[in-house]
Design a protein around this motif. Structure first.
Motif, short mmCIF file in Angstrom:
data_model
loop_
_atom_site.label_atom_id
_atom_site.label_comp_id
_atom_site.label_asym_id
_atom_site.label_seq_id
_atom_site.Cartn_x
_atom_site.Cartn_y
_atom_site.Cartn_z
N LEU A 253 0.82 -1.21 0.00
CA LEU A 253 0.00 0.00 0.00
C LEU A 253 0.86 1.27 0.00
O LEU A 253 1.89 1.34 0.69
CB LEU A 253 -0.92 0.00 1.22
N ARG A 254 0.39 2.28 -0.75
CA ARG A 254 1.11 3.54 -0.83
C ARG A 254 0.29 4.67 -0.23
O ARG A 254 -0.93 4.62 -0.22
CB ARG A 254 1.45 3.86 -2.29
N GLU A 255 0.99 5.68 0.24
CA GLU A 255 0.32 6.82 0.86
C GLU A 255 -0.60 7.53 -0.12
O GLU A 255 -1.67 8.03 0.26
CB GLU A 255 1.37 7.81 1.39
N SER A 256 -0.25 7.56 -1.41
CA SER A 256 -1.09 8.22 -2.41
C SER A 256 -2.45 7.53 -2.53
O SER A 256 -3.47 8.19 -2.77
CB SER A 256 -0.39 8.22 -3.78
N GLU A 257 -2.48 6.22 -2.36
CA GLU A 257 -3.74 5.48 -2.42
C GLU A 257 -4.60 5.79 -1.19
O GLU A 257 -5.83 5.91 -1.30
CB GLU A 257 -3.46 3.99 -2.54
N VAL A 258 -3.95 5.92 -0.04
CA VAL A 258 -4.69 6.26 1.17
C VAL A 258 -5.24 7.67 1.07
O VAL A 258 -6.33 7.96 1.58
CB VAL A 258 -3.78 6.11 2.41
N ALA A 259 -4.53 8.55 0.37
CA ALA A 259 -5.02 9.92 0.19
C ALA A 259 -6.33 9.92 -0.59
O ALA A 259 -7.24 10.71 -0.29
CB ALA A 259 -3.96 10.75 -0.54
N VAL A 260 -6.45 9.04 -1.58
CA VAL A 260 -7.70 8.93 -2.34
C VAL A 260 -8.82 8.44 -1.43
O VAL A 260 -9.95 8.95 -1.47
CB VAL A 260 -7.53 7.99 -3.55
N LEU A 261 -8.52 7.46 -0.58
CA LEU A 261 -9.52 6.96 0.36
C LEU A 261 -9.96 8.05 1.33
O LEU A 261 -11.15 8.18 1.65
CB LEU A 261 -8.95 5.76 1.13
N ARG A 262 -9.02 8.87 1.80
CA ARG A 262 -9.39 9.96 2.70
C ARG A 262 -10.31 10.96 2.01
O ARG A 262 -11.26 11.49 2.62
CB ARG A 262 -8.12 10.69 3.18
N ALA A 263 -10.05 11.21 0.73
CA ALA A 263 -10.90 12.13 -0.02
C ALA A 263 -12.32 11.59 -0.14
O ALA A 263 -13.30 12.34 -0.09
CB ALA A 263 -10.31 12.37 -1.41
N ILE A 264 -12.46 10.27 -0.26
CA ILE A 264 -13.79 9.65 -0.34
C ILE A 264 -14.48 9.75 1.02
O ILE A 264 -15.68 10.05 1.10
CB ILE A 264 -13.67 8.19 -0.79
N VAL A 265 -13.72 9.53 2.10
CA VAL A 265 -14.29 9.63 3.44
C VAL A 265 -14.77 11.06 3.72
O VAL A 265 -15.75 11.27 4.46
CB VAL A 265 -13.24 9.21 4.50
N ALA A 266 -14.12 12.04 3.11
CA ALA A 266 -14.48 13.44 3.33
C ALA A 266 -15.78 13.83 2.63
O ALA A 266 -16.36 14.89 2.91
CB ALA A 266 -13.36 14.36 2.86
N LEU A 267 -16.27 12.98 1.70
CA LEU A 267 -17.51 13.28 1.00
C LEU A 267 -18.70 13.14 1.95
O LEU A 267 -18.62 12.45 2.96
CB LEU A 267 -17.69 12.31 -0.18
N PRO A 268 -19.83 13.76 1.63
CA PRO A 268 -21.04 13.58 2.44
C PRO A 268 -21.42 12.10 2.53
O PRO A 268 -21.21 11.33 1.59
CB PRO A 268 -22.10 14.39 1.68
#
Length: 487
Positions: A253-268
């Motif tokens: 796993l890479r940090e860039s992939e986790v960043a995408v997941l965090r962006a999804i979590v930030a959605l309503p």
């Protein structure tokens, strides 16, 4: 002298009549000195390459439908990075390779798959140091030529000698062809049932029930049911559910992939729920997060993995890439599979190599039985096999794991303890260094298993197992009375 050393010494007393036999003897000697060869096999799309990547901890094996997936590929530990094509007509040829987005890409160039007997990937890796992993083309697919390469590797094709010591077999369902393959591997490798050199994985466990939240729990229930099946139990040491994609992602796993997941979590929340409803929606639905990044994430984690990761981040269980990677590995089931591999393969690697070497030597001895030196060699081979307590223990383990013996729970635990690789005190269940207690236990168990073997209603398997236990305890008794090392 170790069993491997005794076998190697015996090979040097042979008098081969032709160049082919001399070459086979040299291959047997070389094989005894190599790490254990463990192949990953299964039907097409069972997840073999993904599992290999998870076991190695790097994305080495191609998991797409490229031409390299049609070739048997060996992954060995080494000092340098190298890929070599071993050709069917003899000889070898270096092959170009590169790392692309963390993945190993192999380019055959002008070579065609049918010209290549196998690919050998040398890669510095602690996980490959004690075990060579072999990725194989899928079984029961449309590509019969590629399947033939797998069967030749296991010695299932006519005229072929098996090159594998043990197998990790992947199945998505307990299909009849799965049991048939394991039976064929057993018959090609040793004369008796051998669950000691095969483990099975219920693969792609995260996809059960359309990747629903309880997919892995459901997979565990299915695996337990399969493990109770007498036919499968006689063919492999156990069945464990594994989500290879989650394990591979957790290892890489890479940090860039986790960043995408965090962006999804930030959605309503409503938008999150809409995206996670299905794989198609997650990849293609409009959202502030780029669809290309979402599609790449889906390929890496699968729908279950995306849902799991989003929940882990949203609930505060994983905030960094390392924390999420640890969570993915834990839920994937890979650790239990690694434990099974260690218990059944790594700790018995010398015995498994020795048993395969003896099987190969028997084949040579039968071919040479028409002349006196060949018959003498065959007799020496039989004497070596009969005098090897290590092989007796391995055969005993086969009996127990296969479930063919009617043992009480305490007897079952006793046999597993005695069949371990280790010191005499541990195998006898006695305090370390207490030779008096060790001798007392050994004598008592010798008498007990003699009586079990003499029981007039005992089956042939039980009598054979009891005899093996008596001989094992006699060896432990000798060790408790002298300074001889454990076998």
């Amino acid at each position: 002298m170790s069993l491997s050393a005794r076998i190697e010494a015996l090979t040097r007393t042979a008098a081969p009549q032709d160049e082919a036999a001399r070459g086979e003897l040299e291959r047997i000697r070389s094989r005894l000195r190599e790490p254990l060869r463990v192949a990953i096999a299964g039907r097409v799309k069972a997840g073999k390459s993904t599992l290999l990547n998870a076991l190695v901890g790097q994305r080495l094996a191609a998991s797409d439908a490229g031409e390299c997936t049609r070739i048997v590929t060996w992954y060995r530990d080494g000092l340098t990075y190298d890929v070599t094509a071993m050709l069917r007509e003899g000889g070898s040829q270096p092959v170009l390779f590169r790392r692309d987005d963390g993945r190993l890409e192999i380019e055959l160039g002008a070579l065609r798959p049918e010209q290549v007997r196998r690919l050998e990937v040398t890669w510095p890796s602690a996980r490959l140091a004690g075990m060579t992993l072999i990725d194989t083309p899928g079984l029961d697919g449309m590509d019969t030529e590629a399947e033939g390469r797998t069967r030749a590797l296991f010695g299932l094709a006519e005229g072929e000698v098996g090159e594998v010591d043990a197998v990790i077999y992947l199945m998505r369902h307990a299909h009849a062809s799965d049991a048939a393959f394991l039976e064929s591997f057993r018959d090609a490798s040793v004369a008796k049932p051998s669950p000691a050199n095969a483990v099975a994985a219920l693969s792609r466990a995260d996809e059960i029930g359309s990747a629903r939240a309880d997919a892995l729990s459901a997979a565990a229930t299915v695996a337990e049911r399969y493990a109770r099946d007498p036919r499968l139990r006689a063919l492999c040491a156990g069945i464990v559910p594994v989500a290879g994609l989650l394990a591979e992602a957790g290892a890489t796993l890479r940090e860039s992939e986790v960043a995408v997941l965090r962006a999804i979590v930030a959605l309503p929340s409503a938008q999150q729920d809409d995206l996670l409803l299905s794989a198609d929606r997650f990849a293609n639905r409009y959202a502030p997060v780029a669809s290309e990044a979402r599609a790449a994430l889906l390929r890496r984690l699968g729908l279950f993995g995306v849902r799991w990761s989003v929940a882990q981040i949203r609930e505060g269980h994983a905030q960094t890439a390392q924390e999420l990677a640890t969570s993915l590995v834990a839920v994937s089931g890979i650790r239990r599979l690694i434990e099974m591999i260690d218990e059944n393969f790594a700790r018995r690697s010398e015995l498994l190599r020795a048993r395969m070497a003896i099987s190969s030597l028997k084949r040579l001895a039968r071919a040479a039985s028409t002349h006196a030196p060949g018959r003498a060699f065959h007799a020496e081979l039989e004497r070596l096999e009969a005098s090897a307590p290590e092989l007796t223990l391995l055969g005993l383990l086969d009996f127990v794991l296969s479930g063919v013996l009617d043992l009480t729970d305490s007897e079952h635990e006793e046999v597993l303890r005695v069949a371990r690789i280790g010191d005499a005190a541990t195998r006898l269940g006695a305090p370390a260094g207490d030779r008096s207690t060790m001798r007392e236990i050994a004598n008592e168990r010798i008498e007990y298993w003699r009586q079990r073997g003499f029981d007039p209603i005992a089956t042939g398997s039980m009598r054979e197992a009891a005899d093996a236990l008596v001989r094992s305890y006699e060896g432990l008794l000798v060790e408790a009375s002298t300074d001889q090392p454990a076998t």
